[in-house]
Design a protein around this motif. Structure first.
Motif, mmCIF file in Angstrom:
data_model
loop_
_atom_site.group_PDB
_atom_site.id
_atom_site.type_symbol
_atom_site.label_atom_id
_atom_site.label_comp_id
_atom_site.label_asym_id
_atom_site.label_seq_id
_atom_site.Cartn_x
_atom_site.Cartn_y
_atom_site.Cartn_z
ATOM 1 N N VAL A 140 7.726 -6.194 -5.367
ATOM 2 C CA VAL A 140 7.116 -6.685 -6.160
ATOM 3 C C VAL A 140 5.841 -5.818 -6.388
ATOM 4 O O VAL A 140 4.976 -5.121 -7.678
ATOM 5 N N ALA A 141 5.109 -4.836 -5.942
ATOM 6 C CA ALA A 141 4.244 -3.897 -5.750
ATOM 7 C C ALA A 141 5.209 -2.765 -7.134
ATOM 8 O O ALA A 141 4.494 -2.100 -7.460
ATOM 9 N N ILE A 142 6.590 -2.222 -6.740
ATOM 10 C CA ILE A 142 6.888 -1.330 -7.582
ATOM 11 C C ILE A 142 7.118 -1.907 -8.769
ATOM 12 O O ILE A 142 7.374 -1.325 -9.663
ATOM 13 N N ALA B 152 0.849 -1.269 -0.027
ATOM 14 C CA ALA B 152 -0.246 0.085 -0.273
ATOM 15 C C ALA B 152 1.283 1.219 -0.066
ATOM 16 O O ALA B 152 0.983 1.928 -0.787
ATOM 17 N N GLU B 153 1.804 1.425 1.190
ATOM 18 C CA GLU B 153 3.236 2.358 0.353
ATOM 19 C C GLU B 153 3.413 2.826 -0.277
ATOM 20 O O GLU B 153 3.490 3.871 -0.417
ATOM 21 N N VAL B 154 3.674 1.923 -0.961
ATOM 22 C CA VAL B 154 4.398 1.552 -3.020
ATOM 23 C C VAL B 154 3.141 2.674 -3.535
ATOM 24 O O VAL B 154 2.934 3.011 -4.370
ATOM 25 N N GLY C 47 -5.167 -0.258 -9.559
ATOM 26 C CA GLY C 47 -5.914 -0.968 -10.672
ATOM 27 C C GLY C 47 -5.238 -2.272 -10.391
ATOM 28 O O GLY C 47 -5.479 -2.858 -11.231
ATOM 29 N N ALA C 48 -4.903 -2.758 -8.989
ATOM 30 C CA ALA C 48 -4.657 -3.777 -8.740
ATOM 31 C C ALA C 48 -5.803 -4.332 -8.757
ATOM 32 O O ALA C 48 -7.299 -4.296 -8.159
ATOM 33 N N LYS C 49 -6.034 -6.138 -8.753
ATOM 34 C CA LYS C 49 -6.778 -7.080 -8.898
ATOM 35 C C LYS C 49 -7.396 -7.687 -7.765
ATOM 36 O O LYS C 49 -6.277 -7.958 -6.811
ATOM 37 N N TYR D 89 -5.831 0.042 2.791
ATOM 38 C CA TYR D 89 -5.457 -0.379 1.838
ATOM 39 C C TYR D 89 -6.072 -1.121 0.566
ATOM 40 O O TYR D 89 -5.665 -0.581 -0.220
ATOM 41 N N MET D 90 -7.243 -1.274 0.982
ATOM 42 C CA MET D 90 -8.161 -2.779 -0.060
ATOM 43 C C MET D 90 -8.419 -1.201 -0.745
ATOM 44 O O MET D 90 -8.416 -1.168 -2.131
ATOM 45 N N ASP D 91 -8.495 0.448 -0.640
ATOM 46 C CA ASP D 91 -9.014 1.345 -1.735
ATOM 47 C C ASP D 91 -8.113 1.889 -2.522
ATOM 48 O O ASP D 91 -7.616 2.049 -3.717
ATOM 49 N N ILE D 92 -6.666 1.697 -1.482
ATOM 50 C CA ILE D 92 -5.767 2.518 -2.353
ATOM 51 C C ILE D 92 -4.565 1.114 -3.633
ATOM 52 O O ILE D 92 -4.550 1.546 -4.532
ATOM 53 N N PHE D 93 -5.708 -0.250 -3.331
ATOM 54 C CA PHE D 93 -5.466 -1.176 -4.576
ATOM 55 C C PHE D 93 -6.375 -0.534 -5.622
ATOM 56 O O PHE D 93 -4.734 -1.007 -6.577
#
Length: 425
Positions: A411-413, A319-321, A359-361, A351-355
């Protein structure tokens, strides 16, 4: 004696044990999941009779987490049968059961769920029909994976035979660099000793680095001990352990610690203040290089989840990324909370809103793509970076796919950059 020798001596009624001795240890907790519980039940009834009962139903936990997401995607008859066999056995025996909470969604992945629900405490002996049962060593318990026949015996008798393992000590010192996680550390260790470097031994983690780690990160270290061939990854209980355990359970527990003059097979010492993010190339978890030495590697898939990479701290790193950023157009990023509780906490923390905005699934809790049984698996010739524990050929999708292992942050980056990277600039 070492910590593991003390644990096994106590559980087997011996005053003293040494590596190489075979003992029968009383089991405090037995675990199985939907991929194996059915065959264990069949073996149990075959050898002990159709009227046989568990030695102690309150010490057996069954979890639906492995193949339930296959059923959510398609009607897989074998997966359905195995799941139903587990449910039927749990009802017949009256043991603990964590069933699906909604179609295709687990209450949690067993290796995260059991500590979360207060089943795991220091000093215990735990057996599970899954190699990553070694995870619970993070709480100062001896925990090991066993086979179907061994578990059937445990169901009936409440004990297991085990050859007392020797111990490798990993003294991890220094100041943990910013943005370096337990996943980077265990990948570094894998790169140093290899997938067979701790075969049939215990890995005991120590040092100032551990004192800087939140509890979730300790689970990651212990979880991937099996990737080095170890039976268990052990961490001596401390205040961090006590705070976690007492927040989850009101049952008493006994902490054990190795003697000052205990003998260890080998002591590794690493100063990790300058450790950089680590990457495991396919097709083995020990094909590790510092990320600065990795050739440019475009990706099409990224995955943050599993018992290794789906804990709350893992999601926090992602989420930070991802806050204020978007996943690259040609990348699919999948995020799988390791339990319903973790998902709910992540929702509360935003966190879920950030994801979603990135554009994450977001997928339902369960093992899923980590074991090639759900959404997020690699298709033919695809390349992905996963915050999971294994990258063997075909482990997380088509055998022609390439799976790189990294920390949730990396992975997020990488999902944002469209290639494996640790640099957001």
């Amino acid at each position: 004696m070492t910590l593991v020798e003390k644990l096994l001596a106590k559980a087997s009624g011996n005053n003293y044990v040494r590596p190489g001795e075979v003992v029968f240890a009383q089991v405090d907790l037995a675990l199985s999941h939907d991929a194996v519980a059915g065959p264990v039940a069949t073996t149990f009834y075959k050898h002990y009779g159709q009227e046989a009962k568990l030695w102690d139903a309150q010490r057996v936990v069954l979890v639906a987490d492995h193949f339930i997401q296959v059923n959510d995607i398609r009607n897989d008859q074998k997966a359905n049968v195995m799941y139903q066999e587990m449910i039927d056995f749990a009802k017949e025996q009256g043991c603990h059961l964590f069933d699906v909470v909604s179609p295709g969604e687990a209450a949690g992945i067993c290796h995260v769920l059991l500590p979360e629900k207060g089943f795991v405490r220091p000093g215990m002996i735990i057996a599970g029909t899954d190699s990553h049962t070694c995870t619970y060593g993070a709480l100062g318990a001896f925990s090991a994976g066993v086979g179907t026949t061994d578990m059937a015996n445990i169901y009936a008798m409440g004990d297991m035979w085990i050859r007392v393992p020797s111990t490798l000590v990993f003294e991890l010192s220094g100041t943990l660099p910013a943005h370096i996680s337990a996943k980077d550390i265990i990948l570094f260790i894998l790169g140093q000793i290899g997938c067979a470097g701790a075969t049939s031994k215990v890995m005991e983690f120590r040092g100032s680095i551990l004192e800087q780690m939140p509890f979730d990160e300790r689970l990651t270290l212990a979880n991937m001990a099996i990737e080095c061939g170890a039976i268990c990854g052990l961490i001596v209980p401390d205040e961090t352990t006590r705070n976690y355990v007492t927040s989850r359970s009101d049952q008493e527990f006994e902490e054990l610690i190795g003697d000052p003059d205990a003998e260890y097979e080998r002591i590794y010492k690493w100063e990790l203040s300058n450790l950089e993010p680590q990457i495991a190339r396919p097709p083995k978890p020990d094909q590790v290089v510092p990320i600065s030495q990795l050739e440019e590697t475009p990706i099409t898939k990224a995955f943050i989840g599993s018992c290794t990479g789906g804990k709350l701290y893992d999601l926090a790193q992602a989420a930070e990324v991802l806050q204020g950023r978007r996943v690259a157009d040609d990348v699919n990023l999948f995020i799988v909370p390791a339990s319903v509780e973790i998902r709910e906490k992540a929702e509360a923390l935003g966190y879920m809103d950030i994801f979603a905005q990135a554009g994450a699934k977001i997928l339902k809790s369960g093992c899923g793509a980590c074991i090639n049984s759900g959404i997020g698996v690699l298709n033919k010739e695809e390349t992905g970076v996963y915050a999971t524990n294994r990258n063997f050929k075909g482990r997380s999708g088509d055998p022609t796919g390439k799976n790189y292992l990294a920390s949730p942050r990396t992975v997020a980056i990488s999902a944002v950059k469209g290639k494996i990277s640790h640099n957001l600039d």
